[in-house]
Design a protein around this motif. Structure first.
Motif, PDB file in Angstrom:
ATOM      1  N   ALA A  20      44.036 -16.230 -28.112  1.00  0.00           N
ATOM      2  CA  ALA A  20      44.618 -15.666 -29.539  1.00  0.00           C
ATOM      3  C   ALA A  20      43.722 -15.853 -30.814  1.00  0.00           C
ATOM      4  N   MET A  21      43.342 -15.760 -31.477  1.00  0.00           N
ATOM      5  CA  MET A  21      42.875 -16.085 -32.456  1.00  0.00           C
ATOM      6  C   MET A  21      42.543 -17.913 -32.850  1.00  0.00           C
ATOM      7  N   GLY A  30      41.238 -13.028 -19.517  1.00  0.00           N
ATOM      8  CA  GLY A  30      41.199 -12.800 -21.172  1.00  0.00           C
ATOM      9  C   GLY A  30      42.730 -12.343 -21.051  1.00  0.00           C
ATOM     10  N   THR A  31      43.244 -12.141 -20.290  1.00  0.00           N
ATOM     11  CA  THR A  31      44.883 -11.746 -20.653  1.00  0.00           C
ATOM     12  C   THR A  31      45.932 -12.814 -21.271  1.00  0.00           C
ATOM     13  N   LEU A  32      47.294 -12.421 -21.773  1.00  0.00           N
ATOM     14  CA  LEU A  32      47.945 -12.612 -22.468  1.00  0.00           C
ATOM     15  C   LEU A  32      49.139 -12.774 -22.097  1.00  0.00           C
ATOM     16  N   GLY A  34      49.649 -16.959 -29.759  1.00  0.00           N
ATOM     17  CA  GLY A  34      49.954 -16.377 -30.554  1.00  0.00           C
ATOM     18  C   GLY A  34      51.622 -15.941 -30.518  1.00  0.00           C
ATOM     19  N   ASP A  35      51.702 -15.486 -31.505  1.00  0.00           N
ATOM     20  CA  ASP A  35      53.416 -14.918 -31.847  1.00  0.00           C
ATOM     21  C   ASP A  35      53.324 -13.330 -30.895  1.00  0.00           C
ATOM     22  N   GLY A  36      52.188 -12.581 -30.669  1.00  0.00           N
ATOM     23  CA  GLY A  36      51.777 -11.616 -29.860  1.00  0.00           C
ATOM     24  C   GLY A  36      51.744 -12.002 -28.362  1.00  0.00           C
ATOM     25  N   GLY A  37      51.038 -12.721 -27.862  1.00  0.00           N
ATOM     26  CA  GLY A  37      50.975 -13.204 -26.747  1.00  0.00           C
ATOM     27  C   GLY A  37      52.179 -13.458 -25.840  1.00  0.00           C
ATOM     28  N   PHE A  79      54.120 -12.059 -23.586  1.00  0.00           N
ATOM     29  CA  PHE A  79      54.488 -11.806 -22.600  1.00  0.00           C
ATOM     30  C   PHE A  79      55.332 -12.578 -21.739  1.00  0.00           C
ATOM     31  N   ASN A 121      51.009 -14.885 -36.871  1.00  0.00           N
ATOM     32  CA  ASN A 121      50.351 -13.933 -37.968  1.00  0.00           C
ATOM     33  C   ASN A 121      51.007 -12.147 -37.599  1.00  0.00           C
ATOM     34  N   GLY A 153      51.953 -10.261 -35.668  1.00  0.00           N
ATOM     35  CA  GLY A 153      51.378  -9.027 -35.258  1.00  0.00           C
ATOM     36  C   GLY A 153      50.072  -9.713 -33.862  1.00  0.00           C
ATOM     37  N   TYR A 154      49.969  -8.436 -33.738  1.00  0.00           N
ATOM     38  CA  TYR A 154      48.512  -8.551 -32.753  1.00  0.00           C
ATOM     39  C   TYR A 154      47.139  -8.756 -33.977  1.00  0.00           C
ATOM     40  N   GLY A 155      46.753 -10.585 -34.714  1.00  0.00           N
ATOM     41  CA  GLY A 155      45.784 -10.297 -35.538  1.00  0.00           C
ATOM     42  C   GLY A 155      44.952  -9.694 -35.018  1.00  0.00           C
ATOM     43  N   GLU A 156      43.670  -9.952 -33.951  1.00  0.00           N
ATOM     44  CA  GLU A 156      42.532  -9.542 -33.648  1.00  0.00           C
ATOM     45  C   GLU A 156      42.840  -7.895 -33.629  1.00  0.00           C
ATOM     46  N   ILE A 157      43.074  -7.664 -33.492  1.00  0.00           N
ATOM     47  CA  ILE A 157      43.084  -5.999 -32.795  1.00  0.00           C
ATOM     48  C   ILE A 157      43.541  -5.463 -34.316  1.00  0.00           C
TER      49      ILE A 157
HETATM   50  C1  LIG Z   1      47.300  -8.132 -21.514  1.00  0.00           C
HETATM   51  C2  LIG Z   1      46.794  -8.231 -22.251  1.00  0.00           C
HETATM   52  N1  LIG Z   1      46.711  -7.042 -22.353  1.00  0.00           N
HETATM   53  C3  LIG Z   1      46.775  -6.986 -23.993  1.00  0.00           C
HETATM   54  C4  LIG Z   1      45.053  -7.676 -24.680  1.00  0.00           C
HETATM   55  C5  LIG Z   1      44.615  -6.910 -25.412  1.00  0.00           C
HETATM   56  N2  LIG Z   1      45.111  -8.174 -26.541  1.00  0.00           N
HETATM   57  C6  LIG Z   1      43.690  -9.185 -26.840  1.00  0.00           C
HETATM   58  S1  LIG Z   1      43.997 -10.642 -28.012  1.00  0.00           S
HETATM   59  C7  LIG Z   1      45.359  -9.644 -28.295  1.00  0.00           C
HETATM   60  C8  LIG Z   1      46.353 -10.162 -29.796  1.00  0.00           C
HETATM   61  C9  LIG Z   1      47.016 -11.103 -29.311  1.00  0.00           C
HETATM   62  O1  LIG Z   1      47.968 -11.040 -30.531  1.00  0.00           O
HETATM   63  P1  LIG Z   1      48.297 -13.063 -30.506  1.00  0.00           P
HETATM   64  O2  LIG Z   1      48.905 -12.998 -29.215  1.00  0.00           O
HETATM   65  O3  LIG Z   1      49.406 -13.050 -31.708  1.00  0.00           O
HETATM   66  O4  LIG Z   1      47.518 -13.248 -31.002  1.00  0.00           O
HETATM   67  P2  LIG Z   1      46.073 -13.155 -32.274  1.00  0.00           P
HETATM   68  O5  LIG Z   1      45.119 -11.813 -31.963  1.00  0.00           O
HETATM   69  O6  LIG Z   1      47.521 -12.531 -33.287  1.00  0.00           O
HETATM   70  O7  LIG Z   1      45.649 -14.242 -33.255  1.00  0.00           O
HETATM   71  C10 LIG Z   1      45.542  -7.860 -27.945  1.00  0.00           C
HETATM   72  C11 LIG Z   1      46.996  -6.731 -27.556  1.00  0.00           C
HETATM   73  C12 LIG Z   1      45.009  -8.494 -23.241  1.00  0.00           C
HETATM   74  N3  LIG Z   1      44.062  -9.085 -23.702  1.00  0.00           N
HETATM   75  N4  LIG Z   1      45.769  -8.525 -22.474  1.00  0.00           N
END
Ligand SMILES: Cc1ncc(C[n+]2csc(CCOP(=O)(O)OP(=O)(O)O)c2C)c(N)n1
Ligand SMILES: [Mg+2]
Length: 521
Positions: free
Chosen positions: A374-375, A400-402, A426-429, A432, A454, A456-460
């Protein structure tokens, strides 16, 4: 006479395995019976990916092999992503799982959990996938797996036991692990390396996870050279951040490239120099690298060494120290680069400064942070959170897996129960592998799980905006992570500012179970 499953468990115990992370199934019950008989502790993750991430976190903090146990087919593939993560970060994780029966027709007959060629699938992502073919082979196969995982560059392995062999009777003498001597570097190579380094006017050092067991010797060599040291992400803390020569961690920092460009010789120790570390482009290393690596393939990868020393990092650094003069100091140069490094790290982490400062204070010099992709982690904690010792920053660098942080933190906390361990995601990772909160709660772990939200997927989302695209599939606002934590038998609190966050963190370290700390950005 005993059974394959019991032989297997005893072979694991004979190699010092005290704990495994696993999920039982119809096909591995005899192994489970064996685990109990062998006195191996069993911890229940809620998904096989969590099992392998936990084994990875345990391995990273202890330096030992982490072991996970699953049933066949889908369970193995559920663990596969985490094993690929361990492979890319050179972490020795062993997955032990049943496979199709010994005489299973290779083209398939619809057996439960049948996969077309699981060994080929797993062999494509880890150092080796091995299928034993007799009960008698089991102790040998375990000894061979441990030898492979703990010699040279550490890597994960998959060991498959045909399900009928787990229940078949047999007998086999234990195979003791041979005492493996670390790879001794060649004296002539050390002479050449020391000559090159000793003649340098402005040296620097890059250090990776391969030097985790050589921190004191690294410091010694850096002091003799008077050379500033930058750590990779997996090497973070190997050179303490509070040392005058310790720049911090981050090959992607522009200042790291500037330091390398300014240096006339760069000592690289146990570091792949991977693009996933130096994500702003390769460092300007051409023609000036003295490289120490245990892996003869790794040593020529991503930068060609002017001098190559193949061998164990601690032995090589001791050999260099013996050949270099006493302490050399260009305190002014190091202080200048150190200040520049810190300024850049603090600027990039400014958005989370209060959070990272509180985390640093809470963790102290001996704590462990398990970070997600996450960021707040890669733009923030990697460079802005202080680290004074190796094996204290766990991060899914290469793959780099979430979903890494929470299960890896569980493994770390079981590996070092006396240490303060925090998961930062992060709230996205975090979603998982959120089910692993239930596992941590069941173990009664005092584990703060910090979720930086943030929406959702802030970086993306940022990358889409950078391309001029409208957001698609990146916005997930409105979740209550504290309530989610409570639903999974953890404590849960909201803390959006420094004071309540510090209180929540202090309470979480003293709690009887994990605490989800939900931080809204
Ligand atoms: C298994 C997997 N699926 C998709 C991605 C692509 N990806 C990289 S960063 C990201 C967003 C992660 O969101 P969050 O955890 O909330 O962190 P933020 O970017 O918001 O800081 C995604 C979907 C990944 N790295 N690993
Ligand atoms: Mg997010």
């Amino acid at each position: 006479m005993t059974t394959g499953g019991r032989l297997l468990a005893h072979a694991l115990a004979a190699h010092g395995v005290e704990v495994v992370w696993g999920i039982p199934g119809t096909h591995n019950l005899e192994l489970y019976a064996g685990l109990r008989a062998a006195g191996i502790r069993h911890v229940s993750p809620r998904h096989e990916q969590g099992a392998a991430f936990a084994a990875d976190g345990y391995s990273r903090v202890t330096g030992r092999v982490g072991v996970c146990v699953t049933t066949s087919g889908p369970a193995v593939l559920n663990a596969a992503t985490a094993l690929a993560q361990a492979h890319s970060d050179s972490i020795p994780v062993l997955l032990v799982a049943p496979g199709m029966p010994l005489r299973h027709p290779g083209l398939g007959n619809g057996e439960l959990h049948e996969s077309r060629d699981l060994g080929a699938a797993m062999g494509a992502i880890v150092a080796a996938s091995h299928r034993v073919t007799s009960v008698e082979e089991i102790p040998l196969a375990v000894a061979q797996a441990f030898a492979r995982m703990t010699s040279g560059r550490p890597r994960p392995m998959h060991l498959e036991i045909p399900l009928d062999l787990l229940v078949a009777e047999g007998a086999a003498a234990p195979v003791a692990a041979p005492a493996l001597a670390p790879v001794a570097p060649d004296a002539a190579a050390l002479d050449a390396a020391a000559a090159r380094l000793g003649a340098a006017a402005r040296p620097c050092v890059l250090v990776g996870g391969g030097a985790s067991a050589a921190a004191a010797k690294l410091r010694d060599v850096a002091e003799r050279l008077g050379a500033p040291v930058v750590c990779s992400i997996n090497g973070k803390g190997t050179m303490p951040d509070d040392h005058p020569l310790g720049m911090g961690a981050g090959y992607a920092r522009p200042v790291t490239a500037e330091l390398v460009a300014d240096s006339d010789c760069v000592l690289v120790v146990g570091s792949e120099l991977a693009p996933s570390d130096a994500w702003n482009g390769p460092l300007p290393l051409d023609g000036k690298v003295v490289r120490v690596d245990v892996d003869p393939i790794g040593i020529v990868t991503n930068a060609r060494p002017a001098v190559a020393v193949v061998g164990d990092a601690a032995l090589a650094l001791a050999g260099l120290a013996g050949r270099l003069g006493g302490e050399r100091s260009d305190g002014e140069r190091a202080a200048r680069w150190r200040a520049a490094f810190r300024a850049g790290a603090d600027a990039d982490g400014a958005r989370w400064a209060w959070l990272l400062e509180a985390l640093g204070d809470g963790l102290g010099d001996d704590g462990v942070l398990a970070a997600d992709s996450a960021m707040v982690c890669y733009y923030g904690a990697v460079s802005a959170l202080p680290a004074q010792r190796p094996r204290s920053f766990l991060y899914p660098t290469g793959y780099g897996t979430l979903g890494y942080a929470v299960p890896a933190a569980i493994g770390a906390k079981l590996g070092r129960p006396e240490a303060r361990v925090v998961a930062l995601a992060g709230d996205g990772g975090v979603l998982f592998s959120i089910a692993e909160l239930a596992a941590a709660a069941q173990e009664g772990l005092a584990l703060p799980v910090v979720v930086v939200d943030n929406g959702g997927y802030g970086e993306i989302r940022d990358e889409m905006a950078g391309r001029g695209d409208a957001p698609l599939g990146v916005d997930f606002p409105g979740l209550d992570f504290a309530a989610l934590g409570r639903a999974l038998n953890c404590h849960g609190v909201r803390a959006d500012a420094a004071a309540p966050f510090r209180d929540a963190l202090a309470a979480a370290f003293a709690a009887d179970r994990p605490t989800v700390i939900h931080v809204r950005e």
